[in-house]
Design an enzyme around this catalytic site. Structure first.
Site, mmCIF file in Angstrom:
data_model
loop_
_atom_site.group_PDB
_atom_site.id
_atom_site.type_symbol
_atom_site.label_atom_id
_atom_site.label_comp_id
_atom_site.label_asym_id
_atom_site.label_seq_id
_atom_site.Cartn_x
_atom_site.Cartn_y
_atom_site.Cartn_z
ATOM 1 N N ARG A 103 0.840 -1.196 0.000
ATOM 2 C CA ARG A 103 0.000 0.000 0.000
ATOM 3 C C ARG A 103 0.875 1.246 0.000
ATOM 4 N NH1 ARG A 103 -5.165 0.366 0.692
ATOM 5 N NH2 ARG A 103 -5.252 -1.778 1.466
ATOM 6 N N THR A 107 -0.740 7.682 -1.264
ATOM 7 C CA THR A 107 -2.057 7.571 -1.901
ATOM 8 C C THR A 107 -2.953 6.553 -1.195
ATOM 9 O OG1 THR A 107 -1.378 5.804 -3.414
ATOM 10 C CG2 THR A 107 -0.968 8.079 -4.102
ATOM 11 N N ASP A 199 -6.920 -10.363 10.919
ATOM 12 C CA ASP A 199 -5.983 -10.338 9.793
ATOM 13 C C ASP A 199 -5.745 -11.770 9.321
ATOM 14 O OD1 ASP A 199 -3.322 -10.491 8.417
ATOM 15 O OD2 ASP A 199 -3.360 -8.327 8.786
ATOM 16 N N ASP A 202 -1.987 -12.934 9.150
ATOM 17 C CA ASP A 202 -1.389 -13.199 10.456
ATOM 18 C C ASP A 202 -1.914 -14.503 11.043
ATOM 19 O OD1 ASP A 202 0.183 -10.951 10.425
ATOM 20 O OD2 ASP A 202 -1.169 -9.727 11.612
#
Length: 208
Positions: A103, A107, A199, A202
């Protein structure tokens, strides 16, 4: 094309265990594998077949074999890796590509940093796999990457989806059908699916 929620008692049962915070990484991996296999049956329901004459130990007969497009499976790294083996269980001849993203801190949009795909994606039914469809950004970028490489027939399998993510993907790529096991309530302020399962990466790999 929109989305399809695959409803089956076994999927619902396994998804409930998957969501529980007490579920260990080992059990989580096994459940993701099993759910992916169960979803794979529905996602491949429209594969084309043709008649073929065979001979059993007793007599000749006519059976069916797959005749349409070959399959390509593309996990979005890293959580998508947990779904690959489940699909290969029922489609062992499928080719597997990989797409990795990060990511952009400015932005906040996903950027592809790794892409290794079968050379003949244009002639394959490509299936993107990722346990979570949250904002939709990663899936949109993965579809963009496949299309940049010539893919024309794309589906996506996601265990969980948020309404916001589904809407974003449908608007960006209305030609891609999305298969999910459950549609959850919403995204929270941190862009996690609620109630979700945390997550997925994870929990699959035992990291924090």
């Amino acid at each position: 094309m929109g989305y399809t929620i695959i409803k089956h008692p076994l999927i619902d049962h396994k998804m409930t265990i998957l969501r529980k915070k007490e579920t260990s990484s080992m059990e989580f991996r096994q459940l993701v594998n099993e759910i992916s296999t169960l979803m794979g049956y529905e996602v491949t329901r429209d594969l084309e077949t043709e008649d073929i004459e065979i001979e059993t130990p007793i007599a000749k007969t006519v059976g069916k074999r797959i005749s349409g497009k070959k399959i390509g499976i593309v996990p979005i790294l890293r959580a998508g890796l947990g779904m690959v083996e489940g699909l290969l269980t029922i489609i062992p001849a499928a080719r597997v590509g990989h797409i990795g993203m990060y990511r952009d801190p400015k932005t906040l949009k996903p950027v592809t940093y790794y892409s290794k795909l079968p050379k003949d994606v244009a002639s394959r039914q490509m299936i993107i796999v990722d346990p979570m469809l949250a904002t939709g950004g990663s899936l949109i970028e993965a579809i963009d990457e496949l299309k940049r490489n010539g893919a024309k027939n794309i589906k996506s399998i996601n265990l969980l989806a948020a309404p916001e993510g589904l809407k974003a993907v449908e608007e960006a790529h209305p030609d891609v059908e999305i298969y999910i096991a459950a549609l959850d309530e919403k995204l929270n302020e941190d862009k996690y699916i609620v109630p979700g399962l945390g997550d997925a990466g994870d929990r699959l790999f035992g990291t924090k």
